[in-house]
Design an enzyme around this catalytic site. Structure first.
Site, PDB file in Angstrom:
ATOM      1  N   HIS A 283      -7.243 -10.350   2.580  1.00  0.00           N
ATOM      2  CA  HIS A 283      -6.570 -10.417   3.545  1.00  0.00           C
ATOM      3  C   HIS A 283      -6.255  -8.425   2.952  1.00  0.00           C
ATOM      4  O   HIS A 283      -6.319  -8.084   3.335  1.00  0.00           O
ATOM      5  CB  HIS A 283      -5.336 -10.404   3.783  1.00  0.00           C
ATOM      6  CG  HIS A 283      -4.963  -9.813   4.959  1.00  0.00           C
ATOM      7  ND1 HIS A 283      -3.738  -9.098   4.941  1.00  0.00           N
ATOM      8  CD2 HIS A 283      -4.977  -9.966   5.987  1.00  0.00           C
ATOM      9  CE1 HIS A 283      -3.341  -8.536   6.389  1.00  0.00           C
ATOM     10  NE2 HIS A 283      -4.201  -8.871   6.879  1.00  0.00           N
TER      11      HIS A 283
ATOM     12  N   LYS B 172      -8.267  -4.885   1.435  1.00  0.00           N
ATOM     13  CA  LYS B 172      -8.798  -4.152   2.205  1.00  0.00           C
ATOM     14  C   LYS B 172      -8.804  -2.326   0.984  1.00  0.00           C
ATOM     15  O   LYS B 172      -8.341  -1.711   0.823  1.00  0.00           O
ATOM     16  CB  LYS B 172      -8.407  -2.784   3.594  1.00  0.00           C
ATOM     17  CG  LYS B 172      -8.171  -3.717   4.325  1.00  0.00           C
ATOM     18  CD  LYS B 172      -6.742  -4.872   4.915  1.00  0.00           C
ATOM     19  CE  LYS B 172      -6.577  -5.375   6.420  1.00  0.00           C
ATOM     20  NZ  LYS B 172      -5.815  -6.460   6.322  1.00  0.00           N
TER      21      LYS B 172
ATOM     22  N   ASP C 154     -17.170   5.488  -6.739  1.00  0.00           N
ATOM     23  CA  ASP C 154     -17.419   5.999  -8.382  1.00  0.00           C
ATOM     24  C   ASP C 154     -15.926   5.752  -9.122  1.00  0.00           C
ATOM     25  O   ASP C 154     -16.181   6.680 -10.662  1.00  0.00           O
ATOM     26  CB  ASP C 154     -18.003   7.326  -8.083  1.00  0.00           C
ATOM     27  CG  ASP C 154     -19.540   7.223  -7.785  1.00  0.00           C
ATOM     28  OD1 ASP C 154     -20.421   6.217  -7.245  1.00  0.00           O
ATOM     29  OD2 ASP C 154     -20.055   8.206  -7.093  1.00  0.00           O
TER      30      ASP C 154
ATOM     31  N   HIS D  82       0.095  -1.582  13.518  1.00  0.00           N
ATOM     32  CA  HIS D  82       0.082  -2.428  12.573  1.00  0.00           C
ATOM     33  C   HIS D  82      -0.147  -1.989  11.071  1.00  0.00           C
ATOM     34  O   HIS D  82      -0.667  -3.355  10.385  1.00  0.00           O
ATOM     35  CB  HIS D  82      -2.061  -2.677  13.331  1.00  0.00           C
ATOM     36  CG  HIS D  82      -2.686  -3.846  12.165  1.00  0.00           C
ATOM     37  ND1 HIS D  82      -3.380  -3.422  10.944  1.00  0.00           N
ATOM     38  CD2 HIS D  82      -2.639  -5.390  12.021  1.00  0.00           C
ATOM     39  CE1 HIS D  82      -3.878  -4.452  10.505  1.00  0.00           C
ATOM     40  NE2 HIS D  82      -3.437  -5.540  10.949  1.00  0.00           N
TER      41      HIS D  82
ATOM     42  N   LYS E 253       1.433  -1.155   7.228  1.00  0.00           N
ATOM     43  CA  LYS E 253       2.290  -2.133   6.513  1.00  0.00           C
ATOM     44  C   LYS E 253       3.018  -0.988   6.076  1.00  0.00           C
ATOM     45  O   LYS E 253       2.110  -0.030   4.969  1.00  0.00           O
ATOM     46  CB  LYS E 253       1.062  -2.823   5.922  1.00  0.00           C
ATOM     47  CG  LYS E 253       0.479  -3.873   6.908  1.00  0.00           C
ATOM     48  CD  LYS E 253      -0.975  -4.005   6.846  1.00  0.00           C
ATOM     49  CE  LYS E 253      -1.558  -5.090   7.517  1.00  0.00           C
ATOM     50  NZ  LYS E 253      -1.007  -5.906   8.559  1.00  0.00           N
TER      51      LYS E 253
ATOM     52  N   ASP F 178      14.314   4.932   0.041  1.00  0.00           N
ATOM     53  CA  ASP F 178      15.344   6.477  -0.159  1.00  0.00           C
ATOM     54  C   ASP F 178      13.830   7.802  -0.104  1.00  0.00           C
ATOM     55  O   ASP F 178      13.473   7.780   1.254  1.00  0.00           O
ATOM     56  CB  ASP F 178      15.839   6.275  -1.804  1.00  0.00           C
ATOM     57  CG  ASP F 178      16.661   5.601  -2.060  1.00  0.00           C
ATOM     58  OD1 ASP F 178      17.137   5.000  -1.575  1.00  0.00           O
ATOM     59  OD2 ASP F 178      16.927   4.743  -2.993  1.00  0.00           O
TER      60      ASP F 178
END
Length: 478
Positions: free
Chosen positions: A223, A225, A230, A396, A398, A403
């Site tokens: 899952h 991404k 470079d 969508h 995450k 703090d």
């Protein structure tokens, strides 16, 4: 007739015996007691219905993945260097700010993932698809040596074709391009799309279950991404490659998501994560260089997790981060199906007086997960957690804010699939300036959300309550 009934009886008995053996396997191998009980009861009671699903969904341990020592040996062999050379891809101690007091809260997380925080990084938030893919395509255009690229979902639509064209252009100029996509997440990807990249010089492979012990599994998806150019620029977050991530696909549009652009030595940890996945698929290593360039003053940790880990890395990371909070815990996740450990950590944070907020979507993309999320939403609200439903479109991202100095952006959702079944990657950053960026972003999101009230649950129909309770039984595989 007697022989026919005898044959049927033997088949029924064989199915029940197989169910009993499968139940024993579930008890011995399922990571959570809830999952073990659910599978065992179902396999013994209704093996006709559950044996086949268990074959595809039952395992929670990924067999045969990259062993740390084996990977380092292969890496050193490929580069023809001695065993005494520092692990350049992970930067274990080379930039470790050992005396920084702000990191003491996260020492357990460092031990959990086997890497330390590294200094000298700069992170920039990328809100939504246009900003994210504009930055990614611009970075790809600057590539001179290599590009690492990995997505869970890749589609051959307008965005996918733009990415393909950018990669083919760089490959034509001699840039090495390494492309991983998930075999299940990208199941609808056109074969012609893959062939065109391969013919153009791009090394492209599906992350798939190659080993026999994992053969039938639909679990264990990659899952992550990741884009690295470079060793100088990297991108991590929640977006996949498809026009829905640009907000162009009703009924979920507009799409709300977050990525992060990264410069600095933590890219070494991101490259190592990609390299381990690439090595699993190809038994070869991508030709990358150490990411030694200092770019800012942010402390970062690349937090890779997955079902091959000795411990439940992702769940334990969230637990430790929540326990570290003294003033606030703000979370954004499209799926809110936390396990008992994370739920307990959130409740304890409320009891400590911490401002605990969770941002979730107001509309579903997966109905069963949405119903299970409703159950956990109501449980959390009754415990004092403030839950908000994002209104403009599908949410969508995450993201976690702890703090005034700590933030995490990545691919991991608040559900069992991310905690135990998927390979994920988050970047944890300790920096007041970056945390301030995340705070400002989330404040805007909360302003576009409505808070869930405890009284709302009393008005639910009996059927809706039953649906929620039934859906939460599937939490171990959602």
């Amino acid at each position: 007739m007697t022989l026919e009934w005898l044959s049927v009886g033997l088949e029924v008995a064989a199915i029940h015996i197989a169910g009993i053996f499968a139940a024993g396997h579930a008890i011995m191998n399922t990571r959570t007691s809830q999952g073990a009980i659910a599978w065992a009861v179902a396999l013994v009671a209704v093996p006709y219905v559950t044996l086949i699903p268990y074959l595809f969904l039952g395992r929670t341990h990924f067999a045969g993945y990259v062993d740390e020592a084996t990977f380092d040996i292969a890496r050193r062999s490929a580069r023809n260097v001695s065993a005494n050379e520092p692990v350049l891809l992970s930067f274990r101690e080379q930039h470790h700010p050992a005396m920084d007091p702000s990191l003491h809260r996260y020492r357990a997380v460092e031990k959990l993932v086997g890497h330390t925080f590294v200094a000298g990084n700069d992170l920039r938030l990328l809100k939504d698809g246009e900003a994210t893919f504009s930055a990614i395509l611009d970075a790809i255009a600057t590539a001179r040596d290599y590009i690492l690229i990995q997505f869970f979902v890749v589609r051959s639509d307008r965005l996918g074709m733009a990415l393909q064209a950018a990669l083919l252009a760089r490959a034509a100029d001699g840039v090495k391009v390494y492309f991983l996509y998930d075999g299940i997440g990208s199941h609808s990807l056109d074969r012609g799309y893959i062939d065109a990249l391969r013919l153009g010089g791009v090394e492209i492979h599906a992350f798939s279950i190659r080993r026999f012990r994992n053969r039938f599994q639909l679990n264990f998806r990659n899952h992550r991404k990741i884009v690295v150019v470079d060793g100088r620029q990297a991108f991590v977050g929640g977006h996949n490659v498809g026009v829905e991530y640009l907000g162009e696909k009703p009924p979920l549009a507009p799409w709300r998501d977050t990525h992060v652009a990264i410069r600095g030595p933590v890219i070494g940890q991101i490259q190592r994560t990609f390299s381990e996945d690439w090595y699993w698929v190809t038994q070869q290593l991508p030709a990358v260089r150490p990411a030694m360039e200092q770019a800012g003053d942010m402390l970062c940790l690349g937090l890779a997790s997955g079902p091959a880990d000795a411990q439940e890395t992702c769940s334990l990371f969230f637990v430790q981060a929540i326990h570290a909070a003294r003033r606030r815990v703000w979370l954004a996740s499209p799926y809110f199906v936390p396990d008992s450990a994370v739920s307990a950590a959130l409740r304890l944070a409320v009891l400590r007086g911490v401002d605990v907020r969770v941002l979730v979507p107001s509309r579903p993309d997966h109905l069963t997960v949405f119903q299970a999320s409703l159950f956990h939403t109501y449980e959390a609200v009754h415990a004092g957690v403030k839950v908000y439903r994002y209104q403009p479109g599908f949410m969508h991202q995450k993201v976690m804010l702890i703090d005034d100095d700590t933030a995490s952006v990545g691919s991991a959702n608040l559900d069992n699939r991310s905690f135990r079944l998927n390979f994920e990657l988050n970047v944890l950053t300790v920096s007041p300036s970056f945390a301030s960026q995340v705070e400002a972003m989330l404040l805007v999101d909360f302003a576009h959300a409505t808070q869930v009230a405890a009284e709302e649950f009393a008005g639910l129909t009996r059927l809706r309550k039953v649906a929620m309770h039934v859906a939460r039984l599937f939490a171990p595989i959602l």
